[in-house]
Design a protein around this motif. Structure first.
Motif, PDB file in Angstrom:
ATOM      1  N   VAL A  43      22.020  40.966  52.757  1.00 16.60           N
ATOM      2  CA  VAL A  43      22.174  39.948  51.783  1.00 16.60           C
ATOM      3  C   VAL A  43      22.255  40.328  50.517  1.00 16.60           C
ATOM      4  O   VAL A  43      21.335  41.306  49.937  1.00 16.60           O
ATOM      5  CB  VAL A  43      20.925  38.857  51.985  1.00 16.60           C
ATOM      6  CG1 VAL A  43      20.809  37.860  51.063  1.00 16.60           C
ATOM      7  CG2 VAL A  43      20.676  38.536  53.280  1.00 16.60           C
ATOM      8  N   LYS A  47      15.468  37.862  45.794  1.00 11.94           N
ATOM      9  CA  LYS A  47      14.458  38.308  46.856  1.00 11.94           C
ATOM     10  C   LYS A  47      14.032  36.990  47.489  1.00 11.94           C
ATOM     11  O   LYS A  47      13.471  36.929  49.002  1.00 11.94           O
ATOM     12  CB  LYS A  47      13.237  38.880  46.336  1.00 11.94           C
ATOM     13  CG  LYS A  47      13.479  40.340  46.154  1.00 11.94           C
ATOM     14  CD  LYS A  47      12.259  41.024  45.593  1.00 11.94           C
ATOM     15  CE  LYS A  47      12.721  42.389  45.211  1.00 11.94           C
ATOM     16  NZ  LYS A  47      11.315  43.160  44.614  1.00 11.94           N
ATOM     17  N   THR A  50      16.582  35.954  50.063  1.00 12.26           N
ATOM     18  CA  THR A  50      16.479  37.019  51.167  1.00 12.26           C
ATOM     19  C   THR A  50      15.393  36.649  51.911  1.00 12.26           C
ATOM     20  O   THR A  50      15.406  36.834  53.396  1.00 12.26           O
ATOM     21  CB  THR A  50      16.305  38.450  50.500  1.00 12.26           C
ATOM     22  OG1 THR A  50      17.533  38.731  49.815  1.00 12.26           O
ATOM     23  CG2 THR A  50      16.311  39.392  51.684  1.00 12.26           C
ATOM     24  N   ILE A  60      17.310  41.561  58.491  1.00 13.81           N
ATOM     25  CA  ILE A  60      17.749  42.217  56.938  1.00 13.81           C
ATOM     26  C   ILE A  60      17.960  43.655  57.395  1.00 13.81           C
ATOM     27  O   ILE A  60      17.020  44.411  57.404  1.00 13.81           O
ATOM     28  CB  ILE A  60      17.248  41.564  55.842  1.00 13.81           C
ATOM     29  CG1 ILE A  60      16.955  40.168  55.896  1.00 13.81           C
ATOM     30  CG2 ILE A  60      17.953  42.174  54.607  1.00 13.81           C
ATOM     31  CD1 ILE A  60      18.147  39.331  55.811  1.00 13.81           C
ATOM     32  N   SER A  62      20.451  46.983  55.259  1.00 12.16           N
ATOM     33  CA  SER A  62      21.656  46.957  54.164  1.00 12.16           C
ATOM     34  C   SER A  62      22.510  47.842  54.937  1.00 12.16           C
ATOM     35  O   SER A  62      23.712  48.513  54.267  1.00 12.16           O
ATOM     36  CB  SER A  62      20.959  47.297  53.060  1.00 12.16           C
ATOM     37  OG  SER A  62      20.104  48.438  52.816  1.00 12.16           O
TER      38      SER A  62
END
Length: 159
Positions: A43, A47, A50, A60, A62
């Motif tokens: 995302v 924050k 998220t 989540i 990355s």
């Protein structure tokens, strides 16, 4: 014995009303209608947004993700809806907008640059200035919650 029946009836009514008001014991907060569709996503947003995706059951990550979700915003706007005969602003339209894009892992756009916008009318009370300011913040927060539900629903419809 009659007193015991009354206590049981009161207890059952209390349990029924407690369930009817939407209170639930334990569990995670879920956003959106269908919470069974989850994915590993990356995302690019605040924050707060998220965290809402985490609350909706998405993982989540990355580095190893299935979808990249970009959310720009929310952008807030306040417009005058009506003016009194003394040229005082009394009614406003509060609008919150977010721009959503969803890409797959290879970077191909699945859902590109959709603008979501929600608004509500708001009446300003000059006699209660402090509460009006806090009401405005609450209304913007409610609008943004609706936008987040739509974003999560869009992501679930894609996967």
């Amino acid at each position: 014995m009659n007193n015991l029946k009354k206590k049981i009836y009161v207890f059952l009514i209390f349990i029924f009303l407690l369930n009817g008001c939407g209170y639930k014991l334990g569990g995670l907060e879920t956003i959106g209608e269908e919470s069974s569709k989850t994915a590993i996503i990356n995302v690019h947003s605040s924050k707060f947004i998220t965290q809402k995706f985490k609350n909706a059951g998405f993982t989540i990550d990355s580095d190893n993700f299935e979808y990249l979700v970009k959310v720009a915003g929310p952008f807030r706007k306040k417009e005058t809806s009506s003016v009194t005969n003394n040229a005082d602003d009394r009614e406003f339209t509060l609008t919150s907008t977010a721009i959503v894009s969803i890409y797959n892992k290879s970077g191909e756009a699945i859902f590109e640059s959709k603008t979501l916008s929600k608004s509500r009318d708001y009446s300003f009370s000059s006699s209660n200035i402090n509460s009006s300011s806090s009401e405005e913040k609450i209304i913007f927060s409610d609008i943004e919650q609706i936008l987040l539900i739509e974003i999560v629903s869009i992501l679930r419809s894609v996967i």
